[in-house]
Structure formats: structure tokens, C-alpha cells
Design an enzyme around this catalytic site. Sequence first.
Site, PDB file in Angstrom:
ATOM      1  N   HIS A 254       0.840  -1.200   0.000  1.00  0.00           N
ATOM      2  CA  HIS A 254       0.000   0.000   0.000  1.00  0.00           C
ATOM      3  C   HIS A 254       0.873   1.247   0.000  1.00  0.00           C
ATOM      4  O   HIS A 254       1.245   1.770   1.046  1.00  0.00           O
ATOM      5  CB  HIS A 254      -0.924  -0.002   1.213  1.00  0.00           C
ATOM      6  CG  HIS A 254      -1.983   1.046   1.160  1.00  0.00           C
ATOM      7  ND1 HIS A 254      -3.116   0.990   1.937  1.00  0.00           N
ATOM      8  CD2 HIS A 254      -2.096   2.191   0.441  1.00  0.00           C
ATOM      9  CE1 HIS A 254      -3.876   2.041   1.687  1.00  0.00           C
ATOM     10  NE2 HIS A 254      -3.257   2.789   0.788  1.00  0.00           N
TER      11      HIS A 254
ATOM     12  N   ASP B 181       0.756   2.800   3.671  1.00  0.00           N
ATOM     13  CA  ASP B 181      -0.025   3.882   3.065  1.00  0.00           C
ATOM     14  C   ASP B 181       0.859   5.117   2.900  1.00  0.00           C
ATOM     15  O   ASP B 181       0.448   6.248   3.190  1.00  0.00           O
ATOM     16  CB  ASP B 181      -1.268   4.208   3.895  1.00  0.00           C
ATOM     17  CG  ASP B 181      -2.278   5.078   3.135  1.00  0.00           C
ATOM     18  OD1 ASP B 181      -2.069   5.305   1.921  1.00  0.00           O
ATOM     19  OD2 ASP B 181      -3.256   5.530   3.756  1.00  0.00           O
TER      20      ASP B 181
ATOM     21  N   HIS C 123       3.516  14.208   1.125  1.00  0.00           N
ATOM     22  CA  HIS C 123       3.393  15.605   0.699  1.00  0.00           C
ATOM     23  C   HIS C 123       4.624  16.319   1.235  1.00  0.00           C
ATOM     24  O   HIS C 123       5.114  16.002   2.328  1.00  0.00           O
ATOM     25  CB  HIS C 123       2.140  16.262   1.284  1.00  0.00           C
ATOM     26  CG  HIS C 123       0.861  15.634   0.847  1.00  0.00           C
ATOM     27  ND1 HIS C 123       0.310  15.841  -0.395  1.00  0.00           N
ATOM     28  CD2 HIS C 123       0.024  14.782   1.490  1.00  0.00           C
ATOM     29  CE1 HIS C 123      -0.827  15.163  -0.494  1.00  0.00           C
ATOM     30  NE2 HIS C 123      -1.015  14.508   0.637  1.00  0.00           N
TER      31      HIS C 123
END
Length: 399
Positions: free
Chosen positions: A57, A268, A272
Site C-alpha cells: 500500500h 499507506d 506531501h
Amino acid sequence: MLIKNGKILVENGKIEKRDILIENGKIVKIDDNIMATQDIIVDASEKLILPGVIDVHTHMRDPGLTHKEDFESGSKACVKGGVTTFLDMPNTIPNTTTEENLKLKRELALGRCYCNFGFHFGGSREDNSEEIKKVNKYVASTKIFLNMSTGNMLVEDERVLEKLVNSSKLISVHAEGDMIKKAINLSKKYDKPFYLCHISTLEELELIRKAKKERVKIYAEVTPHHLFFSEENRDNLLRMKPELKSKIDCEALWQGIEDGTIDTIGTDHAPHRLEEKQEKIVFGIPSIENSFEMMLKAVETGKLELKKLVELTSTNPAKIFKLKNKYGISLGADADLIIIDLNKKYKILRKDIITKSGWSPYEGMETGGTIETTIVRGNIVYNKGDFYKKMGEEVRYDD
């Protein structure tokens, strides 16, 4: 390559000294004293050797958002963090919802990754079921979003959902709260395996636990950040989907690991850049670089058994997604290995972060050990802070 004097987990869960002989990228012999006839000999004395992490993921942001991360920078962070295989999610720009866009992504990754790589395809609310049928053999799963996401990937029409599910071999799903129940019902209705990403609450776990007792074909994933952080830690940096939950939920997730309700750990990894997170609320955090060493901290403190950690991060991901030759430390398996110094711990500092994001949610925390060496198919790609040749190849899938 011959790895000498290392310690591995054996079947009974004990740690024992073994040598590992690697030829043509495969493990060909495991014994307690193999004669050194190889050109490359790695001395792993007093070190632990584990199967490389398989992170199913990740969001490598390539193409379309490469100022945040790309295949090269993301895979570099992978091997520093002990990840030898990653699977990338489809919500890039453009979304990976057509055969053409998947081809683009596969070509972009080729020759740029330090570790092995693979892809999830995306289900579209515009009904791309025919595209799914074309690419099933090249992808790990079809990712369907039942909660809000980006682009055309939130699917709400029941007729479209039916077509997407029936066209897929395995469905990975972003589902939160009540949508967990919907995902379970879809698995029941169409007799298809569902992989439930980033479970975060006690209530979701109870639904999954009940469904597993009924032998519904579902698998559950938890992220390290939902294990280590709660809503009390939430600030602009620690915002993601699903959001951090209560301490009660955190403890429930640990219990779900212990009793087998949770099948895998996926990071996950959704980076950013630091300045983006500081300017406004954007959801997603970088995680792949430090997560496994933080999970080793859980082993050190007795929160988790080492054998269970290997199952969650390597054995189970390979089985669920049918990754070819990813059988851990066993004869004939790809030699995807990590060498760990459990006696060497360090504090995670921003200045040492290598992902493009420039920060880590685990800053200031001490690890439970150090990834010293990462080996991908018998090739050293990372060793004590140095990076070597990009050896990543696209994964293949068993029928």
C-alpha cells in the site's frame, strides 16, 4: 553471494545461526556452515536476517505529482527502510484506470527503482470493467474507493460496482465506517476476495472479526501510524485518510494483530512536501522510510512478536496477492533480504530523511534497530547509508 554467520527465524519461531547461499538471485542453500566459495561474501555476524518487507500500500506519486515523490526517490526510501517490494496505488495523475495509463506507469518505473515494484489498477465510476479484464494478469488487485477520494475513483453506483467486482481477481478497497460493512457484503454477494485497507477503529475490527468467523473472503490491513499515534497527536502534519482515532481504537488494532484479525501492515506511504503540509490541510503522510524500524521497536518492547511481524510484512502480503517467488527465506525463493542490527538504535531526525517529502511522522522517536543492508534478488542495493545499482523489476503473479 554467500551471507555468513547471520541469524534467521526458523519454523518454531526461534532465532538460530544460519548461512545463506544465493545464486542467480535465488536462495539455493540454507545451512549452519556453508563453505565460502563465492566471490561476494557478506559477514552478518550477530545480525538478524529477515525477508524483505513487502509493502502493498504505497502512493509513489508518479506520474503527475512527482514534486512530492517519484519511483526513484520512493524506492530509495524503500530500501533504506527494509522494503524490497512495493505495490503502487492507482490515484496518480492520470488515474491508473485504463490499460494505456497502466502501460505508462509500468514504463516509468522500469529502470528507475532500487527495489521490486508492482501496481494496483483502479476501478472507475465510469465503469472500466472491460479495462480491468485486460490487465488482471499484470496487477495485484483492483482498487475501489467506497469513500471520498480523487478523480473519478469514488464508486457509488451499484450496477457499476457489480461490474467492477465481477471483473476483478481481487479487490482492494478504501472503506471507512459503515462502508466496511458494505465491502464485506459485496465480498459475500459476489464471492470475491476483498482486501480492506487501513482499518482504524474498534467497530471496523469487530465487523471484520465476525465476517472472518463466517469465512467471508476478506483480509485486513493496518498502518503503523494508526498503531503508534492517536487523535491526541493530531496536528497539520498528522492528517491522513482515515484520520487518527482514539487510544481505545489504537489498542484494539494491536489486539487485532494478536488475535489474527489483522493480516498485514501496509504503510499507506502518501507523501506531501513539508511546506505543503504546513501551508494547509492535505491528507497523507510519508511513512515507508521509517515504519519497519518503528515496528521493530514494538518487538523490542514486547508489543509484538518478531515471527508475527514477518508474517504481517512479508509472508501474508505475498500470499494474499500471489506474488511469484516471494516466499521469504526458503529454498528457491527470490533473495530479497534485509540484514538488521538490533543492537544499533537511533533517533529519527529530519536532516536524515531522504524522501522528497523532507519529513517523517516518527521524528524524535527511537527505532528498535537499524536496517544495515538491503538485498534485492541477490544484489546489495543499500548498505550502511550507501545506495547502489537500481535492481528493481516488476513483480509477477502466480495463477
